[in-house]
Design an enzyme around this catalytic site. Sequence first.
Site, PDB file in Angstrom:
ATOM      1  N   GLY A 241       0.772  -1.235   0.000  1.00 26.77           N
ATOM      2  CA  GLY A 241       0.000   0.000   0.000  1.00 26.77           C
ATOM      3  C   GLY A 241       0.801   1.281   0.000  1.00 26.77           C
ATOM      4  O   GLY A 241       0.235   2.365  -0.098  1.00 26.77           O
ATOM      5  N   GLU A 275       4.303  -6.320   2.163  1.00 26.16           N
ATOM      6  CA  GLU A 275       3.996  -6.815   0.811  1.00 26.16           C
ATOM      7  C   GLU A 275       3.952  -5.662  -0.184  1.00 26.16           C
ATOM      8  O   GLU A 275       2.940  -5.418  -0.827  1.00 26.16           O
ATOM      9  CB  GLU A 275       2.619  -7.509   0.806  1.00 26.16           C
ATOM     10  CG  GLU A 275       2.443  -8.613   1.815  1.00 26.16           C
ATOM     11  CD  GLU A 275       0.971  -9.024   1.999  1.00 26.16           C
ATOM     12  OE1 GLU A 275       0.084  -8.450   1.334  1.00 26.16           O
ATOM     13  OE2 GLU A 275       0.720  -9.919   2.814  1.00 26.16           O
ATOM     14  N   GLY A 277       4.238  -3.513  -3.493  1.00 27.81           N
ATOM     15  CA  GLY A 277       4.280  -3.714  -4.941  1.00 27.81           C
ATOM     16  C   GLY A 277       4.659  -2.398  -5.602  1.00 27.81           C
ATOM     17  O   GLY A 277       5.802  -2.156  -5.983  1.00 27.81           O
ATOM     18  N   ARG A 278       3.667  -1.507  -5.663  1.00 30.96           N
ATOM     19  CA  ARG A 278       3.824  -0.223  -6.350  1.00 30.96           C
ATOM     20  C   ARG A 278       5.097   0.539  -5.940  1.00 30.96           C
ATOM     21  O   ARG A 278       5.801   1.084  -6.774  1.00 30.96           O
ATOM     22  CB  ARG A 278       2.599   0.638  -6.031  1.00 30.96           C
ATOM     23  CG  ARG A 278       2.502   1.915  -6.832  1.00 30.96           C
ATOM     24  CD  ARG A 278       1.383   2.825  -6.293  1.00 30.96           C
ATOM     25  NE  ARG A 278       0.169   2.152  -5.962  1.00 30.96           N
ATOM     26  CZ  ARG A 278      -0.903   2.051  -6.780  1.00 30.96           C
ATOM     27  NH1 ARG A 278      -0.879   2.604  -7.973  1.00 30.96           N
ATOM     28  NH2 ARG A 278      -1.980   1.414  -6.388  1.00 30.96           N
ATOM     29  N   TYR A 325      -9.244   4.437 -12.842  1.00 29.82           N
ATOM     30  CA  TYR A 325      -9.161   5.107 -11.522  1.00 29.82           C
ATOM     31  C   TYR A 325      -8.985   6.623 -11.645  1.00 29.82           C
ATOM     32  O   TYR A 325      -8.564   7.264 -10.689  1.00 29.82           O
ATOM     33  CB  TYR A 325      -7.962   4.601 -10.712  1.00 29.82           C
ATOM     34  CG  TYR A 325      -7.723   3.124 -10.734  1.00 29.82           C
ATOM     35  CD1 TYR A 325      -8.549   2.256 -10.042  1.00 29.82           C
ATOM     36  CD2 TYR A 325      -6.631   2.602 -11.422  1.00 29.82           C
ATOM     37  CE1 TYR A 325      -8.301   0.895 -10.043  1.00 29.82           C
ATOM     38  CE2 TYR A 325      -6.381   1.237 -11.419  1.00 29.82           C
ATOM     39  CZ  TYR A 325      -7.226   0.390 -10.734  1.00 29.82           C
ATOM     40  OH  TYR A 325      -6.966  -0.957 -10.747  1.00 29.82           O
ATOM     41  N   CYS A 351     -11.796   2.168 -29.641  1.00 33.01           N
ATOM     42  CA  CYS A 351     -13.097   2.811 -29.902  1.00 33.01           C
ATOM     43  C   CYS A 351     -13.903   3.002 -28.628  1.00 33.01           C
ATOM     44  O   CYS A 351     -14.934   2.347 -28.423  1.00 33.01           O
ATOM     45  CB  CYS A 351     -13.864   1.976 -30.913  1.00 33.01           C
ATOM     46  SG  CYS A 351     -12.881   1.727 -32.389  1.00 33.01           S
ATOM     47  N   GLU A 352     -13.426   3.836 -27.765  1.00 30.95           N
ATOM     48  CA  GLU A 352     -14.105   4.171 -26.507  1.00 30.95           C
ATOM     49  C   GLU A 352     -13.696   5.594 -26.144  1.00 30.95           C
ATOM     50  O   GLU A 352     -12.513   5.924 -26.216  1.00 30.95           O
ATOM     51  CB  GLU A 352     -13.608   3.292 -25.342  1.00 30.95           C
ATOM     52  CG  GLU A 352     -13.773   1.831 -25.526  1.00 30.95           C
ATOM     53  CD  GLU A 352     -14.808   1.226 -24.593  1.00 30.95           C
ATOM     54  OE1 GLU A 352     -15.430   1.981 -23.811  1.00 30.95           O
ATOM     55  OE2 GLU A 352     -14.986   0.017 -24.683  1.00 30.95           O
TER      56      GLU A 352
HETATM   57  N1  LLP Z   1      -0.915  -7.214  -0.650  1.00 27.80           N
HETATM   58  C1  LLP Z   1      -2.198  -7.415  -0.989  1.00 27.80           C
HETATM   59  C2  LLP Z   1      -2.971  -8.424  -0.257  1.00 27.80           C
HETATM   60  C3  LLP Z   1      -2.775  -6.656  -2.027  1.00 27.80           C
HETATM   61  O1  LLP Z   1      -4.055  -6.862  -2.336  1.00 27.80           O
HETATM   62  C4  LLP Z   1      -2.014  -5.695  -2.707  1.00 27.80           C
HETATM   63  C5  LLP Z   1      -2.594  -4.891  -3.781  1.00 27.80           C
HETATM   64  C6  LLP Z   1      -0.660  -5.529  -2.328  1.00 27.80           C
HETATM   65  C7  LLP Z   1      -0.156  -6.288  -1.290  1.00 27.80           C
HETATM   66  C8  LLP Z   1       0.246  -4.559  -2.993  1.00 27.80           C
HETATM   67  O2  LLP Z   1      -0.183  -3.240  -2.860  1.00 27.80           O
HETATM   68  P1  LLP Z   1       0.771  -2.028  -3.285  1.00 27.80           P
HETATM   69  O3  LLP Z   1       1.974  -2.042  -2.398  1.00 27.80           O
HETATM   70  O4  LLP Z   1       1.140  -2.212  -4.716  1.00 27.80           O
HETATM   71  O5  LLP Z   1      -0.069  -0.826  -3.075  1.00 27.80           O
HETATM   72  N2  LLP Z   1      -4.616  -1.887  -9.795  1.00 27.80           N
HETATM   73  C9  LLP Z   1      -4.573  -0.843  -8.793  1.00 27.80           C
HETATM   74  C10 LLP Z   1      -3.910  -1.326  -7.523  1.00 27.80           C
HETATM   75  C11 LLP Z   1      -4.588  -2.550  -6.925  1.00 27.80           C
HETATM   76  C12 LLP Z   1      -3.891  -3.060  -5.689  1.00 27.80           C
HETATM   77  C13 LLP Z   1      -4.474  -4.345  -5.256  1.00 27.80           C
HETATM   78  N3  LLP Z   1      -3.819  -4.971  -4.142  1.00 27.80           N
HETATM   79  C14 LLP Z   1      -3.877   0.376  -9.365  1.00 27.80           C
HETATM   80  O6  LLP Z   1      -3.495   0.373 -10.541  1.00 27.80           O
HETATM   81  O7  LLP Z   1      -3.742   1.406  -8.679  1.00 27.80           O
END
Ligand code: LLP
Length: 437
Positions: A241, A275, A277-278, A325, A351-352
């Site tokens: 997150g 955890e 990601g981003r 989003y 086409c949107e």
């Molecule tokens: N752990 C769990 C259980 C998750 O569901 C997620 C993301 C993460 C970790 C990693 O979150 P991060 O550190 O990346 O914020 N597609 C959306 C984001 C969806 C995130 C879903 N879960 C976007 O493009 O903003």
Amino acid sequence: MTMTAFEFRDGVLHAEDVPLTTIAEQFGTPTFVYSQGYFEQRYAALRAALDGIDHELCYAVKANSNLSVLHTFAQLGAGFDIVSGGELQRVLTVGGDPARVLFSGVGKTVAEIDLALKHQIGCFNVESAEELERLAARAALLHTIAPVSIRVNPNVDAATHPYISTGLKTNKFGVPAEQAPALYRFAAAHPALRVVGIDCHIGSQIADPAPLLEAMNNLLALVDNLAAEGIVIEHLDLGGGLGVTYDDEPDFAAGAYGAALRTALKDRHLKLLLEPGRFLVANGGVLLTRIEYLKPAADAASDGDAKNFAIVDAAMNDLIRPALYQAHHGIETVQPAAVDARRWDIVGPVCESGDFLAKDRLLALESASLLAVHSAGAYGMVQSSNYNTRGRAAEVMVNGATVRRIRHRETVRDQIALELDGLPASVFDVDLRQTGS
Ligand code: LLP
């Protein structure tokens, strides 16, 4: 805190030491371009922010699951957070350590559970009572013991976009704190389950550590209550997150988050898991795209609603975040053009009317200009589709002065291959060569 992966040198935007113009010539467009050095430095920076805490970073595979990206994190010693059997297979393919894999997600199938049990993953982040029962039954059947954590929904507002907010009662994720002890009692008493952790994930693109710390406090209260019952929790997983800069938001205050965690966890025998990601990958990638057509307003002065459109070769099927989003992605020309800047909508060929990458951006554009769409390293390629029978973009990884293709551009042949045997025999012999590549 970390390097800028994409910088102008001699008037040309580079990825590390490689001009994006060279990448466009060599690999075509649209192409996702990643900086390996950026990924490595972000990982190191987050580790440094957590210095002194017994911790592990489990990269959230969903953010960018390209094998070479996963390999980069595996080499750094990362664990992985997965949400499907497919993601587990990706991790195993690059030599990731299954013992450091966390399996999150509300809908784990029997096949996925069995696969994960077979590979003895580190922990199942369980999201419901029924899932816990299924997991126990599968583990018993396979004569093994499943390590479990219960995902608690701490009912905390992450103050982010509603589609990526996950820690409120109204979201489908986790179990309410009041119900968690019953699940832990069941797990502690079951011979095929072993309680190892507690987890939460309250949302994504969170700007401020405060809601994450509030969630942590809710979880720590539960840890103490469970301890009083003799149920020992070994790890605390606070999810991902951590937000990044897309426009003018500040980068997540990892240092402050780390400091607060250090204090809170000081006298506890709890391993911390995150955890992210981003945070690790978003700003290590751009989507490189070329202008196909410019469609300026006929006479901007005569009509206040008149719009200038730049139609590029990337579209919502490549990067859906703006459409889904209302996300902002910075856009720059790779080389400056000797024309006046004006406000452009950057749109794709799909086409949107929702097919836009950006709106009202002040840019100096000319025909065939190359554009870099920033912050495309996370939730870009992984959310792409074949809408309008568009092949998925190529992906390349830059490391210093070297570039390597890490995913081929998808061909029409790739796309239609899975449909061919549904055709009547008379057309089944279609000559695939006619579809070209
Ligand atoms: N752990 C769990 C259980 C998750 O569901 C997620 C993301 C993460 C970790 C990693 O979150 P991060 O550190 O990346 O914020 N597609 C959306 C984001 C969806 C995130 C879903 N879960 C976007 O493009 O903003």
